[in-house]
Design a protein around this motif. Structure first.
Motif, PDB file in Angstrom:
ATOM      1  N   GLY A 134       0.835  -1.186   0.000  1.00 57.05           N
ATOM      2  CA  GLY A 134       0.000   0.000   0.000  1.00 57.05           C
ATOM      3  C   GLY A 134       0.872   1.237   0.000  1.00 57.05           C
ATOM      4  O   GLY A 134       2.078   1.181  -0.155  1.00 57.05           O
ATOM      5  N   GLY A 135       0.271   2.383   0.234  1.00 52.63           N
ATOM      6  CA  GLY A 135       1.021   3.631   0.299  1.00 52.63           C
ATOM      7  C   GLY A 135       0.988   4.383  -1.016  1.00 52.63           C
ATOM      8  O   GLY A 135       0.822   3.815  -2.081  1.00 52.63           O
ATOM      9  N   ARG A 136       1.183   5.676  -0.889  1.00 57.99           N
ATOM     10  CA  ARG A 136       1.153   6.553  -2.055  1.00 57.99           C
ATOM     11  C   ARG A 136       2.456   6.415  -2.845  1.00 57.99           C
ATOM     12  O   ARG A 136       3.541   6.353  -2.263  1.00 57.99           O
ATOM     13  CB  ARG A 136       0.965   7.999  -1.597  1.00 57.99           C
ATOM     14  CG  ARG A 136       0.630   8.969  -2.722  1.00 57.99           C
ATOM     15  CD  ARG A 136       0.388  10.356  -2.182  1.00 57.99           C
ATOM     16  NE  ARG A 136      -0.045  11.243  -3.242  1.00 57.99           N
ATOM     17  CZ  ARG A 136      -1.292  11.556  -3.501  1.00 57.99           C
ATOM     18  NH1 ARG A 136      -2.259  11.039  -2.766  1.00 57.99           N
ATOM     19  NH2 ARG A 136      -1.599  12.379  -4.484  1.00 57.99           N
ATOM     20  N   ILE A 137       2.345   6.393  -4.142  1.00 54.81           N
ATOM     21  CA  ILE A 137       3.521   6.297  -5.013  1.00 54.81           C
ATOM     22  C   ILE A 137       3.985   7.719  -5.301  1.00 54.81           C
ATOM     23  O   ILE A 137       3.493   8.389  -6.217  1.00 54.81           O
ATOM     24  CB  ILE A 137       3.192   5.534  -6.308  1.00 54.81           C
ATOM     25  CG1 ILE A 137       2.631   4.152  -5.976  1.00 54.81           C
ATOM     26  CG2 ILE A 137       4.433   5.401  -7.184  1.00 54.81           C
ATOM     27  CD1 ILE A 137       2.128   3.382  -7.186  1.00 54.81           C
ATOM     28  N   ALA A 138       4.929   8.182  -4.489  1.00 49.93           N
ATOM     29  CA  ALA A 138       5.345   9.587  -4.561  1.00 49.93           C
ATOM     30  C   ALA A 138       5.969   9.936  -5.910  1.00 49.93           C
ATOM     31  O   ALA A 138       5.874  11.079  -6.358  1.00 49.93           O
ATOM     32  CB  ALA A 138       6.323   9.895  -3.436  1.00 49.93           C
ATOM     33  N   LEU A 139       6.608   8.977  -6.547  1.00 48.59           N
ATOM     34  CA  LEU A 139       7.261   9.255  -7.824  1.00 48.59           C
ATOM     35  C   LEU A 139       6.262   9.747  -8.870  1.00 48.59           C
ATOM     36  O   LEU A 139       6.583  10.623  -9.688  1.00 48.59           O
ATOM     37  CB  LEU A 139       7.978   8.007  -8.331  1.00 48.59           C
ATOM     38  CG  LEU A 139       8.775   8.167  -9.637  1.00 48.59           C
ATOM     39  CD1 LEU A 139       9.877   9.196  -9.466  1.00 48.59           C
ATOM     40  CD2 LEU A 139       9.350   6.837 -10.092  1.00 48.59           C
ATOM     41  N   LEU A 140       5.040   9.213  -8.837  1.00 47.59           N
ATOM     42  CA  LEU A 140       4.008   9.680  -9.768  1.00 47.59           C
ATOM     43  C   LEU A 140       3.703  11.151  -9.537  1.00 47.59           C
ATOM     44  O   LEU A 140       3.555  11.933 -10.484  1.00 47.59           O
ATOM     45  CB  LEU A 140       2.736   8.846  -9.614  1.00 47.59           C
ATOM     46  CG  LEU A 140       2.775   7.403 -10.113  1.00 47.59           C
ATOM     47  CD1 LEU A 140       1.442   6.721  -9.821  1.00 47.59           C
ATOM     48  CD2 LEU A 140       3.091   7.338 -11.599  1.00 47.59           C
ATOM     49  N   ASP A 141       3.600  11.537  -8.266  1.00 50.40           N
ATOM     50  CA  ASP A 141       3.327  12.938  -7.945  1.00 50.40           C
ATOM     51  C   ASP A 141       4.496  13.829  -8.344  1.00 50.40           C
ATOM     52  O   ASP A 141       4.289  14.964  -8.800  1.00 50.40           O
ATOM     53  CB  ASP A 141       3.050  13.088  -6.448  1.00 50.40           C
ATOM     54  CG  ASP A 141       1.756  12.420  -6.029  1.00 50.40           C
ATOM     55  OD1 ASP A 141       0.706  12.749  -6.610  1.00 50.40           O
ATOM     56  OD2 ASP A 141       1.786  11.568  -5.123  1.00 50.40           O
ATOM     57  N   GLU A 142       5.717  13.330  -8.184  1.00 55.98           N
ATOM     58  CA  GLU A 142       6.876  14.138  -8.549  1.00 55.98           C
ATOM     59  C   GLU A 142       6.965  14.340 -10.062  1.00 55.98           C
ATOM     60  O   GLU A 142       7.290  15.439 -10.532  1.00 55.98           O
ATOM     61  CB  GLU A 142       8.143  13.471  -8.015  1.00 55.98           C
ATOM     62  CG  GLU A 142       8.237  13.536  -6.499  1.00 55.98           C
ATOM     63  CD  GLU A 142       9.373  12.702  -5.936  1.00 55.98           C
ATOM     64  OE1 GLU A 142       9.835  13.023  -4.834  1.00 55.98           O
ATOM     65  OE2 GLU A 142       9.782  11.726  -6.599  1.00 55.98           O
ATOM     66  N   ILE A 143       6.668  13.292 -10.812  1.00 57.79           N
ATOM     67  CA  ILE A 143       6.659  13.441 -12.276  1.00 57.79           C
ATOM     68  C   ILE A 143       5.540  14.390 -12.696  1.00 57.79           C
ATOM     69  O   ILE A 143       5.726  15.255 -13.562  1.00 57.79           O
ATOM     70  CB  ILE A 143       6.502  12.071 -12.962  1.00 57.79           C
ATOM     71  CG1 ILE A 143       7.691  11.173 -12.643  1.00 57.79           C
ATOM     72  CG2 ILE A 143       6.367  12.242 -14.472  1.00 57.79           C
ATOM     73  CD1 ILE A 143       7.536   9.756 -13.158  1.00 57.79           C
ATOM     74  N   ARG A 144       4.373  14.229 -12.071  1.00 59.47           N
ATOM     75  CA  ARG A 144       3.266  15.147 -12.372  1.00 59.47           C
ATOM     76  C   ARG A 144       3.640  16.573 -11.976  1.00 59.47           C
ATOM     77  O   ARG A 144       3.316  17.533 -12.693  1.00 59.47           O
ATOM     78  CB  ARG A 144       2.004  14.699 -11.638  1.00 59.47           C
ATOM     79  CG  ARG A 144       0.805  15.611 -11.881  1.00 59.47           C
ATOM     80  CD  ARG A 144      -0.482  14.940 -11.453  1.00 59.47           C
ATOM     81  NE  ARG A 144      -0.399  14.391 -10.111  1.00 59.47           N
ATOM     82  CZ  ARG A 144      -1.270  13.518  -9.607  1.00 59.47           C
ATOM     83  NH1 ARG A 144      -2.277  13.110 -10.343  1.00 59.47           N
ATOM     84  NH2 ARG A 144      -1.128  13.066  -8.378  1.00 59.47           N
ATOM     85  N   GLY A 145       4.340  16.727 -10.855  1.00 62.52           N
ATOM     86  CA  GLY A 145       4.787  18.049 -10.429  1.00 62.52           C
ATOM     87  C   GLY A 145       5.753  18.666 -11.428  1.00 62.52           C
ATOM     88  O   GLY A 145       5.695  19.871 -11.700  1.00 62.52           O
ATOM     89  N   PHE A 146       6.639  17.843 -11.997  1.00 68.93           N
ATOM     90  CA  PHE A 146       7.557  18.339 -13.026  1.00 68.93           C
ATOM     91  C   PHE A 146       6.780  18.800 -14.256  1.00 68.93           C
ATOM     92  O   PHE A 146       7.090  19.841 -14.849  1.00 68.93           O
ATOM     93  CB  PHE A 146       8.557  17.248 -13.411  1.00 68.93           C
ATOM     94  CG  PHE A 146       9.471  17.631 -14.533  1.00 68.93           C
ATOM     95  CD1 PHE A 146      10.525  18.499 -14.316  1.00 68.93           C
ATOM     96  CD2 PHE A 146       9.262  17.134 -15.815  1.00 68.93           C
ATOM     97  CE1 PHE A 146      11.373  18.864 -15.367  1.00 68.93           C
ATOM     98  CE2 PHE A 146      10.091  17.494 -16.864  1.00 68.93           C
ATOM     99  CZ  PHE A 146      11.151  18.362 -16.637  1.00 68.93           C
ATOM    100  N   CYS A 147       5.756  18.033 -14.623  1.00 69.85           N
ATOM    101  CA  CYS A 147       4.913  18.421 -15.766  1.00 69.85           C
ATOM    102  C   CYS A 147       4.204  19.742 -15.488  1.00 69.85           C
ATOM    103  O   CYS A 147       4.093  20.601 -16.380  1.00 69.85           O
ATOM    104  CB  CYS A 147       3.888  17.325 -16.060  1.00 69.85           C
ATOM    105  SG  CYS A 147       4.590  15.769 -16.650  1.00 69.85           S
ATOM    106  N   VAL A 148       3.728  19.914 -14.260  1.00 67.68           N
ATOM    107  CA  VAL A 148       3.056  21.161 -13.874  1.00 67.68           C
ATOM    108  C   VAL A 148       4.040  22.330 -13.936  1.00 67.68           C
ATOM    109  O   VAL A 148       3.702  23.421 -14.410  1.00 67.68           O
ATOM    110  CB  VAL A 148       2.442  21.037 -12.466  1.00 67.68           C
ATOM    111  CG1 VAL A 148       1.977  22.395 -11.951  1.00 67.68           C
ATOM    112  CG2 VAL A 148       1.286  20.053 -12.472  1.00 67.68           C
ATOM    113  N   LEU A 149       5.260  22.107 -13.462  1.00 68.63           N
ATOM    114  CA  LEU A 149       6.282  23.155 -13.505  1.00 68.63           C
ATOM    115  C   LEU A 149       6.570  23.568 -14.947  1.00 68.63           C
ATOM    116  O   LEU A 149       6.664  24.765 -15.253  1.00 68.63           O
ATOM    117  CB  LEU A 149       7.565  22.649 -12.836  1.00 68.63           C
ATOM    118  CG  LEU A 149       8.724  23.649 -12.738  1.00 68.63           C
ATOM    119  CD1 LEU A 149       8.341  24.831 -11.860  1.00 68.63           C
ATOM    120  CD2 LEU A 149       9.967  22.957 -12.172  1.00 68.63           C
ATOM    121  N   CYS A 150       6.679  22.583 -15.825  1.00 70.59           N
ATOM    122  CA  CYS A 150       6.886  22.881 -17.253  1.00 70.59           C
ATOM    123  C   CYS A 150       5.706  23.662 -17.814  1.00 70.59           C
ATOM    124  O   CYS A 150       5.887  24.589 -18.615  1.00 70.59           O
ATOM    125  CB  CYS A 150       7.078  21.586 -18.036  1.00 70.59           C
ATOM    126  SG  CYS A 150       8.613  20.709 -17.686  1.00 70.59           S
TER     127      CYS A 150
END
Length: 259
Positions: free
Chosen positions: A5-21
């Motif tokens: 279980g647990g949140r997959i932080a890497l997905l959020d970080e990649i999404r965060g990079f996309c948001v930054l772009c």
């Protein structure tokens, strides 16, 4: 790997990079379209070729996340509400304030809301499709629809392609499907075809990720700012343009005092 279980932080970080772009990309467009700052055009032109890949990565991750949502119906309806508000502001309000070419008829929020709602409506049937089958189908469909927006064609090979009837361009309500007339304009445009195949490609892969088939390094947070951007993507999307407008307005005001 395994069932964890647990949140997959890497997905959020990649999404965060996309948001930054996205923030930088929209800022460059705002610079030259609304403030006539030439650097914005140069930067937009330079980074333009990368933008489709970043956008597709964002849609792909959103598709993956459908497998982790407690209610995709509520998620889709929430996004649809924001999308409609965005359309009202961009089509009605901003032109009255002197902004040009701001109209958004079917942008990324519209696309994601409709895609998530489609997923929620057929969720129990989608769940029965093996992940690898969904991946193969989505890759194939995206491949044959790859020239849909540029040429209006379904293309299997260079010599084997079919274009949709040109009279379809006169049907104004087909723009959500990537069919639009020569006079159609949307400042942000993500039609269902072909991008929905990227979204469902993500949802197909997400079936395995939801079962815990994820490497250990994907779970902990590595870059906190990107993680924050990824977990607050909707908030950032809503507020980033007003913030960019204030910053650029202040910049022009300062420049006005420089001889």
């Amino acid at each position: 790997m395994g069932n964890r279980g647990g949140r997959i932080a890497l997905l959020d970080e990649i999404r965060g990079f996309c948001v930054l772009c996205m923030i930088f990309y929209h800022s460059f467009i705002f610079m030259y379209e609304q403030f006539n700052i030439s650097f914005g055009y140069d930067a937009y032109t330079f980074f333009g070729p990368v933008q489709p890949f970043v956008s597709c990565a964002f849609l792909f991750i959103c598709g993956i996340c459908c497998n982790f949502s407690h209610s995709n119906l509520k998620r889709g309806l929430k996004l649809l509400a924001f999308a409609l508000i965005l359309s009202f502001i961009s089509i009605i309000v901003l032109p009255k304030l002197g902004f040009v070419d701001t109209e958004i008829y079917f942008g990324v929020l519209h696309f994601l809301s409709i895609s998530i709602l489609i997923y929620s409506l057929f969720e129990k049937y989608i769940a029965k499709i093996p992940g690898f089958v969904g991946i193969i189908i989505c890759l194939f469909l995206f491949y044959i629809f790859r020239f849909w927006l540029s040429d209006g064609q379904i293309t299997l090979t260079e010599d084997l392609s079919v274009a949709y009837p040109t009279e379809w361009n006169d049907i104004t309500w087909l723009f959500p499907f990537g069919i639009r007339g020569s006079g159609f304009f949307s400042a942000d445009y993500f039609p269902l075809i072909p991008y929905i195949f990227i979204f469902f490609l993500g949802s197909s892969l997400g079936k395995y990720m939801a079962k815990g088939y994820v490497p250990d390094f994907a779970y902990p947070v590595h870059i906190k700012p990107l993680y924050w951007l990824g977990t607050n993507a909707l908030l950032v999307y809503v507020v980033h343009l007003p913030i960019v407008f204030v910053i650029l307005s202040f910049y022009q005001w300062i420049i006005g005092f420089i001889p």
